[in-house]
Design an enzyme around this catalytic site. Structure first.
Site, PDB file in Angstrom:
ATOM      1  N   GLU A 164       0.865  -1.186   0.000  1.00  0.00           N
ATOM      2  CA  GLU A 164       0.000   0.000   0.000  1.00  0.00           C
ATOM      3  C   GLU A 164       0.897   1.229   0.000  1.00  0.00           C
ATOM      4  O   GLU A 164       1.872   1.295   0.742  1.00  0.00           O
ATOM      5  CB  GLU A 164      -0.898   0.001   1.232  1.00  0.00           C
ATOM      6  N   GLU A 169      -2.517  12.014   2.521  1.00  0.00           N
ATOM      7  CA  GLU A 169      -3.310  11.571   3.665  1.00  0.00           C
ATOM      8  C   GLU A 169      -3.106  12.501   4.854  1.00  0.00           C
ATOM      9  O   GLU A 169      -2.016  13.030   5.066  1.00  0.00           O
ATOM     10  CB  GLU A 169      -2.940  10.140   4.062  1.00  0.00           C
TER      11      GLU A 169
END
Length: 363
Positions: A164, A169
């Site tokens: 990932e 974010e």
């Protein structure tokens, strides 16, 4: 350090504000056929610089056809957020997605004044699958405000073995983006020293990127730019995030609106001219074609959940000098989000484009 767990993944939020994005895949819409690339082996390198590859556009999302070629995820939120991800038809009929007058893609959360359960939101992932490449995402606006947790990231089909990569974010009122990788066992950062890595950001977690050995803390790097996330990003007109995944490793750059390289604007990216990456995970300690494979790109916005809810009363991260509990006067994230739909007026993505480039020499 507080560790949160869900049925699909564990989350770790340290006193440095480290957090993670959701994993998993989902689809219920059919558009163009995905085109996977082949896997390969990475080679070692000391810095984020590598030989300039001849990047060729493989997939592009922009303008009136932006939402073609995506699957709308409708499963439960793996990060325990109080959202219900909806299908494309529901998103359109509820005005959660649209192409605005500027030709940009909008992805909103529901702003009904009060709800008793979850708020509707949007999570999409590309049908196009890639192993290696260069992703360039241009956004004018990203979700921000207490209770929000937006992310732009890539993910493989078998988490965490296929890896990932969190490109964009953060949560609540944060102003500095955090990029993170989560992997299977055996991937490490060679050092936490930013100068040794040749990056402009700072390592905020450990150097072991293995999700299941670190409570999913992974290897996180916080950008130095105070306008790389949230309201500060939006107020500056947004900018461009780039993620390169090649033999040298994985690197992430951020360029504010007034500092976007001309080669990006021209569609002929030359990443070796961009200067220091914000974040970098070199191949020396983490083979990028062993620990990452068959990824899709994902946009999502969740609310509260393990990270945004978990740091509701916390301070000390850039942009969060005052906690959301103090700012809102509400004890919990969930109570605030459910009772104050108007507060989510800034909880939307406005994306100009996403371009995915491939090169025969990337692996």
């Amino acid at each position: 350090m507080t560790v949160f767990r869900s049925s699909n993944k564990a989350y770790c939020v340290s006193n440095t504000g480290l957090g993670t994005s959701s994993n998993g895949t989902g689809s219920n819409e059919n558009h163009s056929t995905a085109t996977p690339t082949s896997t390969g082996k990475g080679s070692a390198t000391a810095t984020a610089s590598s030989a300039q590859l001849n990047w060729q556009l493989a997939e592009s999302y922009s303008g009136s056809t932006f939402f073609s070629g995506w699957n709308f995820f409708t499963g439960g939120d793996p990060t325990n957020g109080i959202v219900q991800y909806v299908d494309q038809q529901t998103a359109q009929s509820s005005n959660l997605i649209e192409i605005n007058n500027a030709g940009n893609a909008i992805m909103r959360v529901d702003t009904t004044p009060q709800v008793t359960g979850n708020r509707n939101s949007v999570r999409i992932q590309t049908q196009y699958t890639f192993t290696g490449g260069l992703l360039i995402m241009d956004s004018v606006h990203m979700p921000t405000g207490c209770g929000t947790w937006p992310a732009f990231w890539t993910n493989g089909p078998n988490w965490p073995t296929t890896g990932e990569i969190d490109i964009v974010e953060g949560v609540n009122n944060y102003t500095n983006n955090q990029a993170t990788v989560h992997t299977g066992t055996g991937c490490d950062l060679p050092t936490s020293n930013a100068a040794a890595l040749g990056i402009s950001g700072s390592v905020v977690g450990g150097t072991n990127c293995a999700a299941l050995q670190t409570g999913n803390e992974g290897c996180g790097v916080r950008a130095s730019q105070t306008n790389s996330f949230g309201a500060a990003f939006n107020n500056a007109g947004g900018g461009v995030f780039a993620m390169r995944w090649d033999n040298s490793g994985i690197a992430v750059w951020f360029f504010s609106r007034n500092n976007i390289p001309q080669d990006i604007t021209n569609g002929t990216p030359k990443d070796t001219t961009w200067g220091s990456a914000s974040a970098y995970w070199p191949a020396t300690n983490c083979n990028p074609f062993q620990f990452f494979t068959n990824h899709n790109a994902i946009f999502d916005t969740t609310l509260c959940g393990d990270w945004a809810g978990g740091v509701w009363t916390a301070t000390g991260i850039p942009g969060q000098e005052q906690s959301c509990a103090q700012r809102t006067g509400v004890a919990t994230c969930e109570q605030f989000v459910r009772q104050n739909g108007a507060s989510l007026s800034e909880a939307y993505w406005e994306v100009k484009s996403l371009h995915i480039y491939q090169s025969p020499g990337q692996h």
